[in-house]
Design a protein around this motif. Structure first.
Motif: not given
Length: 184
Positions: A64-79
């Motif tokens: 619920e803490f992520l409601t109205d929030k955005w988490l970006k997950i990046s795998i850098t070596d494969i962009d």
């Protein structure tokens, strides 16, 4: 089937030169290939997988803490980048073309994320080694990290658990050999 395959193939017994080459070549092969995978296909794979991994946490309201929030997950070596949030008791994913501004972002190489998933490295160690980057809302990032740490990997389907462990073992072993100067 997975058990039969993994019992026949011991990736850790492959020569160091093959393992180290695979670790460096795989991102170069995957990067252009994954750009061809449409968002809808990524969404259809990733969201059910996340719901499976975090089933108990979702049911307990831990997201619920992520409601109205955005988490970006990046795998850098494969962009590769994913924007994830929580809405109406489920995880959701935003298409890249929506240009969502994330509240917090986690980024690392595929190898390092695999080590985290296989419990070979903890996120704190990789963060302090500057191999895991967490940017944005620090409190939100800490909640995400703690939720990831709380996942019981033994609850994953045995085939998924076994594949993650095998690959994480290979990455860990190869990285250790590189660190200690094993000759190619």
């Amino acid at each position: 089937m997975i058990n039969q395959i993994t019992e026949r193939i011991s990736l850790q017994n492959l020569p160091f030169s093959i393992r180290s080459s695979a670790l460096s070549l795989l991102p170069k092969i995957l990067k252009p290939s994954l750009r061809l995978v449409p968002f809808s296909a990524q969404n259809k794979i990733l969201i059910p997988a996340l719901h499976s991994v975090f089933k108990e946490a979702i049911e307990d309201g831990d997201f619920e803490f992520l409601t109205d929030k955005w988490l970006k997950i990046s795998i850098t070596d494969i962009d590769l980048h994913w924007w994830i949030s929580f809405d109406q008791d489920r995880l959701i994913m935003a298409a890249p073309e929506l240009a969502i501004t994330e509240d917090v972002s986690f980024s690392a190489s595929g190898d390092d994320l695999l080590l985290i998933a296989g419990r070979k490295q903890d996120p704190d160690t990789l963060f302090f080694q500057r191999r895991l980057h967490i940017e944005g809302d620090t409190e939100l990032g800490l909640e995400v990290k703690n939720l990831i740490d709380a996942v019981d990997v033994d609850q994953l389907p045995s085939s998924v658990h076994k594949i993650i462990n095998i690959l994480a073992d290979v990455v860990e072993q190869t990285q250790q050999e590189i660190k200690h100067g094993v000759l190619v």
